[in-house]
Design an enzyme around this catalytic site. Structure first.
Site, PDB file in Angstrom:
ATOM      1  N   ASP A 305       0.787  -0.992  -0.282  1.00  2.47           N
ATOM      2  CA  ASP A 305      -0.046  -0.158   0.022  1.00  2.47           C
ATOM      3  C   ASP A 305       0.883   1.353   0.118  1.00  2.47           C
ATOM      4  O   ASP A 305       1.939   1.091   0.691  1.00  2.47           O
ATOM      5  CB  ASP A 305      -0.991   0.041   1.152  1.00  2.47           C
ATOM      6  CG  ASP A 305      -1.688   1.195   1.197  1.00  2.47           C
ATOM      7  OD1 ASP A 305      -2.616   1.354   0.485  1.00  2.47           O
ATOM      8  OD2 ASP A 305      -1.845   1.821   2.313  1.00  2.47           O
ATOM      9  N   LYS A 306       0.468   2.328  -0.498  1.00  7.21           N
ATOM     10  CA  LYS A 306       1.468   3.422  -0.856  1.00  7.21           C
ATOM     11  C   LYS A 306       1.627   4.191   0.657  1.00  7.21           C
ATOM     12  O   LYS A 306       2.381   4.331   1.447  1.00  7.21           O
ATOM     13  CB  LYS A 306       0.856   4.492  -1.806  1.00  7.21           C
ATOM     14  CG  LYS A 306       1.987   5.671  -2.044  1.00  7.21           C
ATOM     15  CD  LYS A 306       1.391   6.799  -3.001  1.00  7.21           C
ATOM     16  CE  LYS A 306       0.221   7.214  -2.427  1.00  7.21           C
ATOM     17  NZ  LYS A 306       0.398   8.479  -1.414  1.00  7.21           N
TER      18      LYS A 306
END
Length: 583
Positions: A305-306
């Site tokens: 996930d960023k």
């Protein structure tokens, strides 16, 4: 008598009986009675374990041991049955010792908690026992004392050593408003802490409980030892049947079963993984079971996930671009937008609130608030409506974006910034431009993981294409998927499951809980104080540092190497034993 004491008793009594039997110290009648009684009694723990494994549709070494014991008893080879039981009871004692030793480094920290602590109640400062601290109490922590609760600092400043949780030895600066945790050490300064959690509810004690459970519970991923047992046990039992059919010599079959019983490998493998789990915990890496540690070494695809994972997750508002064609002043609009975002936990919302506070703009208090996961939020101030979020969300709510305004938005996004659009009473009124700092260790950590065998990196983000491109360009991630809603991320995780090798998902443990649970290996970043993260992930990193992932992988590789060495040594010894049986 508990289980471990029973096993210790069996080891002691069986050693004495076997010494007496082979040395001839015991009268022949008493010798046989003792052998028959204790050999028969010692069979039950093994039979129960084998039955429970079969009930769970698993084949373990205990099944082979049960067969060997049954053959011994049927053949009235009581000394052989006693010897097998001795080895198995010794294996159980050693396994328990290894588990206790691997947990010892963590449990020893509990002894450092003060028997009493100072608490401020009203105008009085009193000493109370640790067990009597309650939520809401103001706990006073002086220099050199360990913090006995999870809570918020209301007064004072200090350097706090959090190595008991994160594995990081460098003290962290804490001041009013900072969160502190049970078992951490006040290195310098004096603190007044408002208690939020005590005892078993604190992060530290949940970690201890998790480590203990991880060393006992079986998990979904099949380990090397599980695969070995499921094949080996069946092969040996079939071979024993074939040998008896050919030779009709039950003593020969019993001799083969005694050599190939594999009780030594049954204790060596769990001991290695149990020790590795304890080592990882000391370094701030909480692993829920040996199978996940081994499974991590087989990961070929890693999804990140960023926000909060590849980036720090601390969004900062760079500017507010105001469209003056609305019936509202710029400062008032910022106040209304900040009031809406005050109730959201999203990093961009917090950045907007901080932007207003930094400019001494009062944060509004809406009459009604709604949040739409992954899209944006909406609030009402009397008859006035404020909407914040992505462009598609504003359009969904009936706010038109003119070609001219859309061009401004595209240009702002081209630099890799995230935008939060603001709608006021049905019209686009402006946008906040935000940026999130990429973790400095991200590129190094991914290169390290690639050298360890992870060959595919994927990033999932709800941000736009330009933001995604900027992050992958600076971190070395090859593939990305942008503009995703939470349910879209879950769909991509499902897509990558089943690809070559295992797949790991790295997220913040709260917003990504479903994806972490679905992945072969779920890894939660920076979970100190986050109960949901500890529950959702298979591996929880207590420190916000991506380098902890390759560190965990190396621990997994080391224990796997030790396990393979155990198998080779065991195989060589068994080969020698079989040679003696047949030749």
């Amino acid at each position: 008598m508990n289980k471990i004491n029973l096993d210790k008793f069996l080891v002691g009594i069986l050693v004495l009986i076997l010494i007496g039997h082979y040395a001839g110290f015991l009268p022949s009648g008493l010798d046989q009675v003792l052998l028959i009684f204790f050999a028969s009694f010692a069979v039950f723990p093994v039979l129960i374990s084998a039955f429970q494994s079969l009930k769970n549709k698993k084949i373990t070494i205990d099944l082979l041991a049960s067969v060997a014991l049954a053959v011994s008893i049927f053949n009235k080879a009581w000394a052989s049955a006693a010897f097998i039981s001795l080895m198995l009871a010794s294996a159980r004692v050693l396994a328990t010792y290894a588990e206790n030793k691997s947990r010892g480094a963590i449990k020893s920290l509990l002894k450092l908690k003060p028997a009493k602590t100072k608490v401020k109640r009203g105008d009085k400062i009193i000493e109370v026992s640790y067990a009597k601290i309650e939520a809401g109490d103001l706990v006073i922590v002086e220099m050199g004392e360990r913090i006995p609760v999870d809570g918020i600092i209301v007064n004072g400043e200090a350097l706090v050593d959090q190595s008991s949780l994160t594995g990081e030895s460098i003290p962290v600066e804490k001041k009013a408003g900072s969160r502190v945790f049970n078992s951490t050490l006040n290195v310098s300064g004096s603190l007044v802490v408002k208690t939020e959690k005590t005892g078993k509810d604190t992060t530290f004690e949940k970690i201890i409980k998790l480590v203990e459970q991880s060393q006992k519970e079986k998990v979904g991923i099949q380990t090397m030892a599980d695969k070995f047992a499921s094949v080996y046990v069946v092969v040996i039992i079939l071979a024993a049947i074939a040998l008896f059919s050919f030779s009709r010599d039950l003593t020969l079959v019993l001799s083969v079963l005694l050599v190939t019983c594999a009780d030594d490998i049954a204790v060596a493998v769990p001991m290695a993984f149990s020790t590795a789990i304890g080592l990882a915990a000391k370094r701030g890496i909480i692993v829920k079971g040996g199978a996940f540690l081994e499974g991590l070494t087989e990961v070929k695809t890693m999804i990140f996930d960023k926000t909060g994972t590849l980036t720090k997750g601390k969004m900062k508002t760079e500017e507010f671009n105001f469209f003056p064609d609305n019936q509202v002043a710029e400062k008032e609009l910022i106040s209304l937008a900040a009031g809406l975002d005050f109730f959201s936990n999203h990093p961009s919302a917090k950045a907007i609130v901080n932007y207003a506070k930094d400019r001494k703009i009062a944060v509004g208090r809406p009459d009604k608030f709604e949040e739409f996961s992954g899209k944006g939020s909406r609030a009402l101030y009397g008859a006035r409506e404020i909407i914040c979020g992505r462009s598609s969300f504003l359009e969904e709510k009936g706010i038109e974006i003119s070609p001219n305004d859309r061009e401004k938005i595209i240009q702002a996004q081209a630099g890799g910034s995230s935008l939060v659009l603001v709608g006021y009473n049905g019209q686009l009124a402006g946008y906040f431009r935000l940026a999130d700092e990429i973790r400095p260790e991200a590129k190094e950590a991914l290169m390290d993981l690639k050298s360890l065998g992870v060959n595919k990196f994927v990033m999932l983000t709800g941000d736009n294409e330009n933001v995604a491109k900027r992050v992958v360009g600076e971190t070395g991630v090859e593939t990305y998927h942008a503009n995703l809603l939470p349910e879209d991320k879950l769909a991509y995780v499902k897509k990558y499951i089943g690809s070559k090798g295992k797949m790991a998902m790295v997220g913040d443990g709260v917003n990504d809980a479903a994806s972490l649970t679905l992945a072969d290996i779920g890894i939660a970043m920076g979970t100190i104080g986050a109960d949901a993260a500890i529950e959702a992930a298979d591996i929880a990193l207590m420190k916000d540092n991506l380098n902890k992932i390759p560190e965990a992988l190396r621990i997994g590789r080391l224990v796997k190497k030790v396990t393979k060495q155990n198998f080779w040594i065991w195989g060589a010894v068994n080969a020698g034993g079989l040679a003696l049986v047949f030749f």
